[in-house]
Design an enzyme around this catalytic site. Structure first.
Site, PDB file in Angstrom:
ATOM      1  N   ASP A 186     -17.523 -30.423   4.562  1.00 33.20           N
ATOM      2  CA  ASP A 186     -17.365 -30.107   6.317  1.00 33.20           C
ATOM      3  C   ASP A 186     -15.654 -30.366   6.475  1.00 33.20           C
ATOM      4  O   ASP A 186     -15.361 -31.387   5.904  1.00 33.20           O
ATOM      5  CB  ASP A 186     -17.968 -30.882   7.020  1.00 33.20           C
ATOM      6  CG  ASP A 186     -19.466 -30.475   7.443  1.00 33.20           C
ATOM      7  OD1 ASP A 186     -19.613 -29.388   6.970  1.00 33.20           O
ATOM      8  OD2 ASP A 186     -20.364 -31.366   7.719  1.00 33.20           O
TER       9      ASP A 186
ATOM     10  N   ASP B 144     -21.040 -28.769  16.257  1.00 32.10           N
ATOM     11  CA  ASP B 144     -21.817 -30.050  16.031  1.00 32.10           C
ATOM     12  C   ASP B 144     -21.812 -30.890  17.345  1.00 32.10           C
ATOM     13  O   ASP B 144     -20.672 -30.992  18.028  1.00 32.10           O
ATOM     14  CB  ASP B 144     -21.586 -30.828  14.703  1.00 32.10           C
ATOM     15  CG  ASP B 144     -21.569 -30.123  13.606  1.00 32.10           C
ATOM     16  OD1 ASP B 144     -21.929 -28.848  13.407  1.00 32.10           O
ATOM     17  OD2 ASP B 144     -21.500 -30.681  12.538  1.00 32.10           O
TER      18      ASP B 144
ATOM     19  N   TYR C   4     -20.855 -34.417  -1.575  1.00 33.09           N
ATOM     20  CA  TYR C   4     -20.776 -34.223  -0.043  1.00 33.09           C
ATOM     21  C   TYR C   4     -19.807 -34.862   0.361  1.00 33.09           C
ATOM     22  O   TYR C   4     -19.135 -36.172   0.059  1.00 33.09           O
ATOM     23  CB  TYR C   4     -22.018 -34.976   0.438  1.00 33.09           C
ATOM     24  CG  TYR C   4     -21.945 -35.301   2.051  1.00 33.09           C
ATOM     25  CD1 TYR C   4     -22.133 -34.044   2.760  1.00 33.09           C
ATOM     26  CD2 TYR C   4     -21.940 -36.339   2.639  1.00 33.09           C
ATOM     27  CE1 TYR C   4     -22.070 -34.077   4.089  1.00 33.09           C
ATOM     28  CE2 TYR C   4     -22.043 -36.630   3.964  1.00 33.09           C
ATOM     29  CZ  TYR C   4     -22.146 -35.416   4.666  1.00 33.09           C
ATOM     30  OH  TYR C   4     -22.206 -35.513   6.233  1.00 33.09           O
TER      31      TYR C   4
ATOM     32  N   ASN D 281     -16.948 -35.262   3.720  1.00 35.85           N
ATOM     33  CA  ASN D 281     -16.337 -34.851   4.974  1.00 35.85           C
ATOM     34  C   ASN D 281     -14.846 -34.857   4.923  1.00 35.85           C
ATOM     35  O   ASN D 281     -14.248 -35.991   5.059  1.00 35.85           O
ATOM     36  CB  ASN D 281     -16.861 -35.818   6.303  1.00 35.85           C
ATOM     37  CG  ASN D 281     -18.291 -35.295   6.782  1.00 35.85           C
ATOM     38  OD1 ASN D 281     -18.413 -34.151   7.074  1.00 35.85           O
ATOM     39  ND2 ASN D 281     -18.981 -36.485   6.897  1.00 35.85           N
TER      40      ASN D 281
ATOM     41  N   ARG E  42     -19.321 -23.784  12.639  1.00 39.02           N
ATOM     42  CA  ARG E  42     -20.427 -24.048  13.822  1.00 39.02           C
ATOM     43  C   ARG E  42     -19.893 -25.141  14.688  1.00 39.02           C
ATOM     44  O   ARG E  42     -18.807 -25.580  14.549  1.00 39.02           O
ATOM     45  CB  ARG E  42     -21.531 -24.996  12.765  1.00 39.02           C
ATOM     46  CG  ARG E  42     -21.213 -25.941  12.026  1.00 39.02           C
ATOM     47  CD  ARG E  42     -22.234 -26.625  11.081  1.00 39.02           C
ATOM     48  NE  ARG E  42     -22.082 -28.076  11.054  1.00 39.02           N
ATOM     49  CZ  ARG E  42     -21.497 -28.636   9.872  1.00 39.02           C
ATOM     50  NH1 ARG E  42     -21.125 -27.543   8.969  1.00 39.02           N
ATOM     51  NH2 ARG E  42     -21.234 -29.705   9.537  1.00 39.02           N
TER      52      ARG E  42
END
Length: 136
Positions: A105, A75, A28, A30, A73
């Protein structure tokens, strides 16, 4: 699985369901912050961001190429009394077991810093991106 992960797990704050859709060794990141590898590090990353309220991820566009899913997207969330709406692009990989094994992301980090919503320690701890393992 990615749409379910976003709309049914994250937006409805179903943490247990969300974790069940992730591979144990989830990668994961960012971007351009340091990655969190594994569920425990991912949870630590999210906790280090600070108290998040009213988080909603709104899917604008999705596209897939094999097991890779791209999600454009918007957020929105409230943190430390500051309401934020940010554009994001998420890239997800789904493994052969139907679990999300990679989630990266992409967003404008400067807007996060300018909003001064995250604890200062957050950027000190996570701002050391190491890209050598970014593409496994």
């Amino acid at each position: 699985i990615v749409r379910t992960f976003i709309e049914e797990m994250i937006n409805k704050k179903n943490i247990e369901g969300m974790l069940n859709l992730l591979a144990d060794d989830i990668y994961y990141q960012n971007m351009p912050l340091a990655p969190a590898i594994g569920k425990a590090q991912m949870i630590a990353f999210v906790k280090d961001m600070g108290e998040i309220a009213d988080m909603t991820l709104t899917i604008k566009n999705m596209a897939a190429n094999g097991n890779v899913v791209f999600v454009e997207r918007s957020d929105s969330w409230t943190m430390n009394g500051v309401k934020v709406v940010e554009p994001f692009v998420g890239v997800f990989e789904v493994n052969s077991e139907g679990k999300i094994s990679r989630w990266c992301d992409y967003f404008d980090l400067r807007s996060w810093e300018w909003s001064e919503q995250h604890p200062k320690e957050f950027f000190v701890k996570w701002a050391r991106a190491d890209y050598k393992n970014h593409y496994k």
